[in-house]
Enzyme design. Structure first.
Site, PDB file in Angstrom:
ATOM      1  N   HIS A   1       0.810  -1.222   0.000  1.00  0.00           N
ATOM      2  CA  HIS A   1       0.000   0.000   0.000  1.00  0.00           C
ATOM      3  C   HIS A   1       0.849   1.280   0.000  1.00  0.00           C
ATOM      4  O   HIS A   1       0.636   2.186  -0.778  1.00  0.00           O
ATOM      5  CB  HIS A   1      -0.947  -0.022   1.213  1.00  0.00           C
ATOM      6  CG  HIS A   1      -1.575   1.293   1.507  1.00  0.00           C
ATOM      7  ND1 HIS A   1      -2.745   1.703   0.903  1.00  0.00           N
ATOM      8  CD2 HIS A   1      -1.183   2.309   2.318  1.00  0.00           C
ATOM      9  CE1 HIS A   1      -3.045   2.924   1.336  1.00  0.00           C
ATOM     10  NE2 HIS A   1      -2.124   3.310   2.204  1.00  0.00           N
TER      11      HIS A   1
ATOM     12  N   HIS B   1     -30.125  19.723  19.342  1.00  0.00           N
ATOM     13  CA  HIS B   1     -30.371  20.609  18.200  1.00  0.00           C
ATOM     14  C   HIS B   1     -29.936  22.052  18.464  1.00  0.00           C
ATOM     15  O   HIS B   1     -30.160  22.928  17.635  1.00  0.00           O
ATOM     16  CB  HIS B   1     -31.857  20.578  17.834  1.00  0.00           C
ATOM     17  CG  HIS B   1     -32.251  19.330  17.107  1.00  0.00           C
ATOM     18  ND1 HIS B   1     -31.977  18.073  17.595  1.00  0.00           N
ATOM     19  CD2 HIS B   1     -32.876  19.142  15.919  1.00  0.00           C
ATOM     20  CE1 HIS B   1     -32.432  17.168  16.739  1.00  0.00           C
ATOM     21  NE2 HIS B   1     -32.978  17.795  15.714  1.00  0.00           N
TER      22      HIS B   1
HETATM   23  C1  TPP Z   1     -10.762   9.850   5.720  1.00  0.00           C
HETATM   24  C2  TPP Z   1      -9.449   9.143   5.706  1.00  0.00           C
HETATM   25  N1  TPP Z   1      -9.187   8.230   6.646  1.00  0.00           N
HETATM   26  C3  TPP Z   1      -7.998   7.620   6.671  1.00  0.00           C
HETATM   27  C4  TPP Z   1      -7.036   7.895   5.756  1.00  0.00           C
HETATM   28  C5  TPP Z   1      -5.667   7.229   5.817  1.00  0.00           C
HETATM   29  N2  TPP Z   1      -5.558   6.251   4.706  1.00  0.00           N
HETATM   30  C6  TPP Z   1      -4.962   6.567   3.553  1.00  0.00           C
HETATM   31  S1  TPP Z   1      -5.049   5.327   2.424  1.00  0.00           S
HETATM   32  C7  TPP Z   1      -5.859   4.321   3.520  1.00  0.00           C
HETATM   33  C8  TPP Z   1      -6.287   2.946   3.110  1.00  0.00           C
HETATM   34  C9  TPP Z   1      -7.032   2.975   1.827  1.00  0.00           C
HETATM   35  O1  TPP Z   1      -7.265   1.700   1.338  1.00  0.00           O
HETATM   36  P1  TPP Z   1      -7.563   1.521  -0.190  1.00  0.00           P
HETATM   37  O2  TPP Z   1      -8.504   2.545  -0.657  1.00  0.00           O
HETATM   38  O3  TPP Z   1      -7.929   0.111  -0.411  1.00  0.00           O
HETATM   39  O4  TPP Z   1      -6.197   1.892  -0.875  1.00  0.00           O
HETATM   40  P2  TPP Z   1      -5.079   0.898  -1.419  1.00  0.00           P
HETATM   41  O5  TPP Z   1      -4.543   0.177  -0.229  1.00  0.00           O
HETATM   42  O6  TPP Z   1      -5.748   0.014  -2.388  1.00  0.00           O
HETATM   43  O7  TPP Z   1      -4.083   1.832  -2.036  1.00  0.00           O
HETATM   44  C10 TPP Z   1      -6.059   4.972   4.728  1.00  0.00           C
HETATM   45  C11 TPP Z   1      -6.738   4.359   5.885  1.00  0.00           C
HETATM   46  C12 TPP Z   1      -7.349   8.874   4.788  1.00  0.00           C
HETATM   47  N3  TPP Z   1      -6.484   9.249   3.864  1.00  0.00           N
HETATM   48  N4  TPP Z   1      -8.557   9.448   4.775  1.00  0.00           N
END
Ligand code: TPP
Length: 661
Positions: free
Chosen positions: A264, A472
């Site tokens: 990732h 509210h």
């Molecule tokens: C709202 C939010 N929460 C957490 C993150 C931190 N974050 C970045 S990528 C990711 C995981 C995303 O998974 P996926 O969309 O499957 O991406 P891939 O591993 O396939 O690149 C997280 C938790 C973020 N950027 N935004």
């Protein structure tokens, strides 16, 4: 086709190489998506998308949004290869200070980046907003003879975006609104950040989207031909938004991590030498082969001629429809009539109405003066009163309507508003109860970051809401919004200040504005002329009641509490001044001279009153002053009673002043 396939396959591997080199060089970033989606990128930018790298703002381009903003090297590589004004040097300066390749994509920083993304899910809601804007533009500007708008909106999202609530709200909205110009590509790689996706999800995404009235296709995301076929099917489909579930292997190209959560982020960077070799890349880093260069140079010409073709159509349309053309130009240039306030009649001097009601009256002439202003409400039109009466609902049967029923989806409402604002033709506004602003906050924050001129109409602004009780009754919400940089928060005190607030919001084109409006009636504060109050709002704060003896005491207030400051001033005597401060942010932007005129530094006997948390007001009253605020949650009882119980009275202001040294 065979050789095109070969070139695109090779370009995909070279894009992998660019991502590996960039992430390796800056020792941070995310490799998984750019590697896993390399074939998707090649198919989109080398074959499927309609765009013109030399004219990134071409009105009829397909909009591409990378919702999974962490995979930013995906978009930088492809924009570079496609021939946008993004040099190889910029790509190699990934995440470096002042480069055009920031950590996550930022609107206005990089040509071809259509949205600021990174907070997962936002990009999906932005894409829905772009699709709304495209439907509106087609309905309002296309003619029977000339369709000048027929673009698609394409968004690439991963599991993270798909899990976020804002995306669910937005895709439900899109299905209901039958946005068949929207194509969502789901990078289904079974991996998130921490682990395999199955540790946190087991839903059937295809079934979910079908239930939401989307068309769904599933393909192998590494098969260029299959993906292209699915995409063409999606482009040709009508009546429903389109989901393409592209099954991919995250980090494909680095066998040590591919298919696992280790792929990732930057985990694979240490294996890139062997990986580059296996992909057939030479030792030279940031390598692009002559074949790939030649292919994209040729493709760029092909795209430019499609653009030219459209331009000819556009020019014929312009000539045939000069009024529509002028309107479209004004939208694209974000023009606002200079004399907006002249369109808004003054209120009767004895008006005693809620500022939400005043706002409703103000909105109508504003909407007439600004035909591209559109609005919406999160199922609260009956209370937020922001319906544009001269128009109708925006629906699949009437995409030209100016009133969007967002449903009870505050977060998506704000994300969709951002999408409309990014597109830059229409001025979006949206409404709900102030207390639910927190449901929309992540998108409001991005509007502020991306300098979008969105306008939020938040009503029921204090414990004055009354009977609905503390759930509210906002107390911390106004101040919570005030601390977002580049967001103007305006809390008008009476009908004329409301007129000033709306005009100021419209005239602000480089950032968002929130109008904070009361549920309950407030008196018209005729101590200053209507014009002075309207213009005073634009300056953030102004002298509403001027002292008639040497200045001793300054009372500050906003919104429904200004009346108490005025009543207290009467009792306190001739040396008391009342400053109405509807917008701290706007006041801060005034000259030091004006600020000193309104709040002379030498006068330290100051009391502020606002029906909300007191913290931010201390800045304006100084160490010697006092703030009458509400630093607790509200109470379920009639609004007037709650206000009184929680100290929002003139008597309290008088007592506070008398307690000062
Ligand atoms: C709202 C939010 N929460 C957490 C993150 C931190 N974050 C970045 S990528 C990711 C995981 C995303 O998974 P996926 O969309 O499957 O991406 P891939 O591993 O396939 O690149 C997280 C938790 C973020 N950027 N935004």
């Amino acid at each position: 086709m065979h050789s095109k396939l070969q070139v695109l396959g090779r370009a995909a591997n070279e894009a992998r190489g660019l991502a590996m080199d960039a992430v390796h060089k800056c020792s941070s970033g995310h490799l998984g998506l750019p590697l896993g989606c390399a074939e998707i990128g090649a198919a989109l930018f080398g074959h499927l998308l309609q765009y013109d790298p030399a004219h990134p703002k071409w009105l009829n381009r397909d909009r591409f949004i990378l919702s999974a903003g962490h995979g930013s090297m995906f978009i930088y590589s492809w924009l570079h290869l496609a021939g946008y004004d993004l040099s190889l040097e910029e790509v190699s300066n990934f995440r470096v200070l002042h480069s055009k390749t920031p950590g996550h994509p930022e609107f206005n920083e990089t040509p071809g980046v259509e949205a600021t993304t990174g907070p997962l899910g936002q990009g999906i809601s932005n894409a829905v907003g772009y699709a709304v804007s495209a439907k509106m533009a087609a309905a309002r500007f296309n003619t029977v003879e000339h369709a000048i708008f027929d673009q698609h909106v394409v968004v690439l999202a991963g599991d993270g975006c798909m899990q976020e609530g804002v995306a669910q709200e937005a895709v439900a909205f899109a299905g209901h609104a039958r946005l068949d110009n929207l194509i969502l590509i789901y990078d289904a790689n079974d991996v998130t950040l921490d682990a395999m996706a199955c540790v946190s999800q087991n839903e059937d995404t295809a079934m979910r989207f079908e239930a939401l009235k989307w068309d769904v296709q599933t393909v192998n995301g590494h098969d260029l031909v299959a993906f292209a076929a699915a995409f063409q099917t999606a482009k040709a489909a009508t009546g429903k938004p389109q989901l393409i579930i592209a099954r991919t292997i995250i980090g494909k190209g680095i066998p040590e991590v591919a298919g696992t959560a280790k792929a990732h982020g930057e985990g694979g960077a240490k294996f890139i030498d062997a990986a580059r070799k296996a992909l057939g890349l030479p030792g030279e880093h940031f390598y692009v082969s002559p074949d790939t260069r030649e292919f994209f140079a040729c493709h760029k010409q092909h795209l430019a001629s499609a653009h030219q073709h459209w331009t000819a159509r556009f020019e014929t349309w312009r000539t045939a429809n000069p009024e529509l053309a002028a309107l479209l130009d004004s939208g694209v240039k974000n023009e606002v009539p200079a004399d907006l306030l002249a369109n808004i009649p003054e209120f009767p001097v004895d008006a005693k109405i809620a500022t939400r009601k005043a706002a409703s009256d103000v909105l109508q002439p504003l909407a007439a003066a600004m035909p591209l202003l559109v609005g919406g409400s999160a199922d609260l039109y009956g209370s937020t009163l922001n319906y544009i009466a001269a128009s109708k609902d925006w629906t699949p049967e009437n995409y030209g309507g100016r009133n969007i029923r967002f449903g009870i989806r505050e977060h998506a409402m704000a994300g969709i508003m951002n999408g409309i604002a990014y597109d830059g033709i229409f001025r979006p506004s949206g409404a709900t109860f102030l207390v639910f602003a927190d449901y929309a906050r992540p998108s409001i924050r991005i509007a502020a970051l991306a300098n979008l001129p969105t306008f939020y109409i938040f009503t029921h602004d204090s414990v004055g809401v009354g009977e609905d009780g503390p759930t509210h009754q906002p107390v911390e919400t106004v101040s919570g919004l005030r601390v977002i940089p580049n967001l103007d928060v305006i809390r008008p005190a009476d009908p004329e200040e409301t007129a000033g607030a709306f005009a100021a919001a419209m005239q602000r084109t480089n950032g968002p504005t929130v109008a904070i409006l009361s549920r309950q009636a407030v008196p018209n504060l005729t101590f200053a002329s209507a014009q002075a109050r309207r213009e005073g709002v634009a300056r953030g704060a102004y002298v509403l009641v001027k002292e008639t003896a040497p200045l001793e005491t300054i009372l500050l207030a906003s919104g429904s509490e200004v009346q108490h400051a005025v009543a207290a001033a009467k009792e306190l005597g001739a040396g008391t001044r009342v400053v109405s401060m509807p917008s701290m942010e706007r006041f801060e932007r005034q000259s030091a001279e004006y600020r000193e005129q309104v709040l002379p530094g030498s006068v330290r006997r100051r009391v502020a009153i606002e029906a909300g948390v007191s913290d931010l007001w201390h800045r304006w009253v100084g160490l010697d002053g006092q703030v009458i605020g509400i630093d607790r949650f509200g109470i379920s009882a009639p609004g007037g009673k709650v206000m009184e119980l929680l100290g929002m009275t003139a008597a309290n202001v008088v007592a506070a002043v008398r307690s000062l040294k």
